[in-house]
Motif scaffolding. Structure first.
Motif, short mmCIF file in Angstrom:
data_model
loop_
_atom_site.label_atom_id
_atom_site.label_comp_id
_atom_site.label_asym_id
_atom_site.label_seq_id
_atom_site.Cartn_x
_atom_site.Cartn_y
_atom_site.Cartn_z
N SER A 58 5.97 2.76 4.73
CA SER A 58 5.19 2.49 5.94
C SER A 58 5.05 0.99 6.18
N THR A 108 0.85 -1.20 0.00
CA THR A 108 0.00 0.00 0.00
C THR A 108 0.88 1.23 0.00
N ASP A 109 1.83 1.26 0.89
CA ASP A 109 2.87 2.29 0.97
C ASP A 109 4.13 1.57 1.41
#
Length: 302
Positions: free
Chosen positions: A181, A177-178
């Motif tokens: 992160s 997703t990221d």
């Protein structure tokens, strides 16, 4: 002689090799804090590593190369007996130990600090008994559940890399997703689990796993947001030398060693960000790049 020790005794080594090992400047103890970024010289004793497979798969050749890397400025030698290149197949533990243990023993006897690059707890433990100073597990202890016990029992510094699966399957797991992160969170959870199980947090080093379940965009994002990894409060190993995402920076179709210049620049930037160590193939070029970075910092303080 056991299957793990097929090579001749150290007294049979050529005298020139033994002299170079003894005269190599290295320390068994490996600092986990300090102002200077360490250089981890790569020594693959495998026939199938992407960059130097087969070049150092005899004990004499490996000893010569280790002595050369140390003379060029490597602070420790990272010995691997199983390739982790994309698509690589697993190696039987007995074969991995046959490749690495005689070398670990010889180098440790010569006072050279060694890290063992393995996902197998039995190999890590045997290497520790042979004199290894660091356990470098690209799976962070996930591939072999006994690795946590070995890290606790030996008390050695333990490199915990971000990992999602073995080489044959990791490309399919490069979805985030990221990425910054996600990698930070997954590393944080893994470290927390190791600490809860009894691993000394003062001995843990993290590695973002450049090239493992990550594409070029992911790799550059992680490097560009190094501060997010450093915020974990643990030493960070950056291992990007000669990896495929650097290929667009050199001539098309060039051999992996053509990536040494961008690898050295990357190492210098990592050092400027405070990396604990950089894992590299070309130690001489990296040493020169890090010396420039050190001189720059000294100039800024003067």
């Amino acid at each position: 002689m056991s299957a793990a020790e097929p090579h001749a005794h150290s007294s049979d080594r050529p005298a020139s090799v033994r002299r170079r090992i003894r005269s190599s400047m290295a320390v068994r103890g490996v600092p986990l804090t300090g102002e200077r970024t360490l250089i981890m010289g790569i020594l693959n004793v495998t026939p199938d590593s992407f960059s130097d497979g087969g070049r150092f798969d005899t004990l004499d050749a490996a000893l010569e190369h280790a002595a050369e890397l140390t003379a060029q400025g490597a602070d420790l030698i990272d010995i691997g007996g199983e390739s982790t290149r994309p698509g690589a197949e697993r190696v039987p533990v007995a074969e991995e130990q046959r490749r690495v243990l005689p070398l670990v023993r010889e180098l440790a006897r010569g006072g050279i600090a060694v890290s063992v690059d393995t996902m197998n707890a039995a190999t890590a433990l045997a290497a520790a008994h042979a004199g290894a100073a660091v356990i470098n597990d690209v799976s962070g202890g996930l591939a072999d559940p006994d690795m946590t016990r070995v890290a606790i029992e030996t008390g050695l510094p333990f490199v915990v890399m971000h990992w999602r699966g073995h080489s044959a399957e990791m490309a399919a797991k490069a979805s985030y997703t990221d990425v910054v992160s996600d990698v930070r969170r997954e590393l944080e959870y893994r470290v927390a689990e190791l600490i809860v199980r009894g691993v000394d947090p003062a001995k843990i080093i993290v590695d973002p796993g450049i090239g493992f379940s990550k594409n070029a965009e992911h790799n550059w994002a992680l490097l560009g947001h190094y501060g997010e990894l450093a915020a974990l409060g643990l030493p960070v190993l950056v291992a990007a030398s000669r990896k495929g995402f650097l290929a667009p920076l050199v001539a098309e179709g060039a051999a992996p060693d053509a990536r040494d210049a961008p690898s050295a620049v990357l190492a210098a930037i990592a050092a400027s960000q405070g990396a604990w160590a950089v894992r590299v193939h070309n130690v001489a070029e990296t040493r020169a790049a890090l010396d420039v970075a050190d001189a720059w910092r000294r100039g800024a303080r003067s």
